[in-house]
Design an enzyme around this catalytic site. Sequence first.
Site, PDB file in Angstrom:
ATOM      1  N   HIS A 171       0.793  -1.286   0.127  1.00 45.77           N
ATOM      2  CA  HIS A 171      -0.224   0.020   0.060  1.00 45.77           C
ATOM      3  C   HIS A 171       0.865   1.121   0.025  1.00 45.77           C
ATOM      4  O   HIS A 171       2.007   1.363   0.402  1.00 45.77           O
ATOM      5  CB  HIS A 171      -1.064   0.088   1.243  1.00 45.77           C
ATOM      6  CG  HIS A 171      -0.229  -0.175   2.575  1.00 45.77           C
ATOM      7  ND1 HIS A 171       0.344  -1.443   2.955  1.00 45.77           N
ATOM      8  CD2 HIS A 171       0.330   0.844   3.544  1.00 45.77           C
ATOM      9  CE1 HIS A 171       0.868  -1.188   4.266  1.00 45.77           C
ATOM     10  NE2 HIS A 171       0.893   0.278   4.388  1.00 45.77           N
ATOM     11  N   HIS A 174       1.082   5.244   1.196  1.00 44.19           N
ATOM     12  CA  HIS A 174       0.550   6.267   1.982  1.00 44.19           C
ATOM     13  C   HIS A 174       0.585   7.446   1.000  1.00 44.19           C
ATOM     14  O   HIS A 174       1.655   8.093   0.686  1.00 44.19           O
ATOM     15  CB  HIS A 174       1.466   6.517   3.187  1.00 44.19           C
ATOM     16  CG  HIS A 174       1.554   5.309   4.360  1.00 44.19           C
ATOM     17  ND1 HIS A 174       0.826   5.254   5.413  1.00 44.19           N
ATOM     18  CD2 HIS A 174       2.023   4.046   4.151  1.00 44.19           C
ATOM     19  CE1 HIS A 174       1.101   4.176   6.087  1.00 44.19           C
ATOM     20  NE2 HIS A 174       1.810   3.508   5.305  1.00 44.19           N
TER      21      HIS A 174
END
Length: 137
Positions: free
Chosen positions: A99, A101
Amino acid sequence: MDDCIFCKIVEGKIPATKIYEDDKVISFLDIMPANKGHCLIVPKNHSPTLVEMHEEDLTATVKAVKKIARALSLSFGNASFNMVMNNGKEAGQIVNHAHIHLIPRFQKDRLRLKWSHLKYEGEEMNDYAGRIKKFIE
Ligand code: AMP
Ligand code: ZN
């Protein structure tokens, strides 16, 4: 993948504050933000880190990052943001589903993402470059 919190969010099994979704990517607010508005951009297919991601998931994820970064700037009247990806335990990765940020930055916010600077000695810099280059395909 069983036991992966982001897979569960992708499958709608646990709730998240979603801000974007397409066929390959989902994005939602980080539950413990570094700044308010901190988003996570998550490929729907489970890969532990960037390195295992398929090219098409990578492309879709980076395109979503750009879309959301633009939206962050427009929402908060501020073009600054940090894009951070932790890959692996030593890099601070806690959720083992790749992922990115996106953290909006504000004037005088208290967030610090700085590191101290080391120095190479002698031929060390060329040695490091050589070691890395050998494995680039
Ligand atoms: P990382 O250190 O890059 O693995 O960061 C994982 C991030 O996921 C952290 O910033 C957590 O606050 C965030 N997080 C964990 N669980 C959830 C959740 N259920 N909803 C939203 N964010 C989460
Ligand atoms: Zn997963």
